[in-house]
Enzyme design. Sequence first.
Site, mmCIF file in Angstrom:
data_model
loop_
_atom_site.group_PDB
_atom_site.id
_atom_site.type_symbol
_atom_site.label_atom_id
_atom_site.label_comp_id
_atom_site.label_asym_id
_atom_site.label_seq_id
_atom_site.Cartn_x
_atom_site.Cartn_y
_atom_site.Cartn_z
ATOM 1 N N GLY A 273 2.716 -0.960 -3.526
ATOM 2 C CA GLY A 273 1.501 -0.254 -3.897
ATOM 3 C C GLY A 273 1.086 0.679 -2.773
ATOM 4 O O GLY A 273 1.387 0.421 -1.603
ATOM 5 N N GLN B 182 -4.430 5.741 2.249
ATOM 6 C CA GLN B 182 -3.402 5.354 3.227
ATOM 7 C C GLN B 182 -2.567 6.533 3.695
ATOM 8 O O GLN B 182 -1.853 6.424 4.697
ATOM 9 C CB GLN B 182 -2.479 4.281 2.643
ATOM 10 N N CYS C 15 0.406 -5.149 4.033
ATOM 11 C CA CYS C 15 -0.123 -3.813 3.754
ATOM 12 C C CYS C 15 0.599 -2.821 4.654
ATOM 13 O O CYS C 15 0.777 -3.084 5.844
ATOM 14 C CB CYS C 15 -1.620 -3.795 4.039
ATOM 15 N N LEU C 16 1.018 -1.691 4.083
ATOM 16 C CA LEU C 16 1.733 -0.687 4.875
ATOM 17 C C LEU C 16 0.859 -0.150 6.012
ATOM 18 O O LEU C 16 1.383 0.333 7.018
ATOM 19 C CB LEU C 16 2.205 0.461 3.982
ATOM 20 N N HIS D 299 -5.726 -5.269 -4.540
ATOM 21 C CA HIS D 299 -5.511 -4.872 -3.142
ATOM 22 C C HIS D 299 -5.718 -3.356 -2.983
ATOM 23 O O HIS D 299 -6.395 -2.904 -2.061
ATOM 24 C CB HIS D 299 -4.086 -5.294 -2.733
ATOM 25 N N GLU D 300 -5.139 -2.581 -3.914
ATOM 26 C CA GLU D 300 -5.218 -1.120 -3.791
ATOM 27 C C GLU D 300 -6.626 -0.613 -4.102
ATOM 28 O O GLU D 300 -7.097 0.332 -3.459
ATOM 29 C CB GLU D 300 -4.189 -0.439 -4.711
ATOM 30 N N HIS E 260 -8.727 -0.599 -1.139
ATOM 31 C CA HIS E 260 -8.537 0.563 -0.256
ATOM 32 C C HIS E 260 -9.466 1.715 -0.659
ATOM 33 O O HIS E 260 -9.943 2.468 0.200
ATOM 34 C CB HIS E 260 -7.092 1.065 -0.320
#
Length: 187
Positions: free
Chosen positions: A45, A50, A100-101, A142-143, A146
């Site tokens: 994702g 990000q 998470c990236l 999760h996204e 963000h």
Amino acid sequence: MIYPIIGLGHPTLRKVAQPIDKDYPELDKLIADMYETMYNADGVGLAAPQIDLSIRLVVIGFRPYDEKTDTYGPVAEEHTLINPEILEFIGEKEYFNEGCLSVPDIHEDVLRNEGVRIRYYDEKWVLHEEEIHGLFARVAQHECDHLDGKVFTDRLSPLRRAMLKRKINDVVAGRVRTHYRMKAPKK
Ligand code: ZN
């Protein structure tokens, strides 16, 4: 085009992102680039903040992974979420190990609902309002965090966060190695 990913500590990750409309410039290209950026980083994702874009746009994609050959099969499922809104949290709360990236090297169990009722536009601007479950619901939650300036480590217990303080500080300072490109933190 592969975008560099910003890490925890960058101010854009803490902003509430803005909704977009159909006139957003070169949206198709941006969405394609976000998928490319996500797969390049082995993510499932990616939210636009990000890549330092404070807009309400998310891509999610799953590919089967073969451990023996360390390769991915063809994409099994993709979801583009434009202006997503979680309408209701449904199902049991459960723990699932998240990463998470933007927070490399940290993987922690996070408590979230098993499902959500969600409304979003897809990449063709078709409106969806549906119940989603399982991995899709986990990644979507999760996204969507963000988009509201939250990261998964915010959802850990104060004790757990205290134990991770050194690792989190390393991420904020840019002292982590990643196989994908990250934007250097602001000095
Ligand atoms: Zn993330």
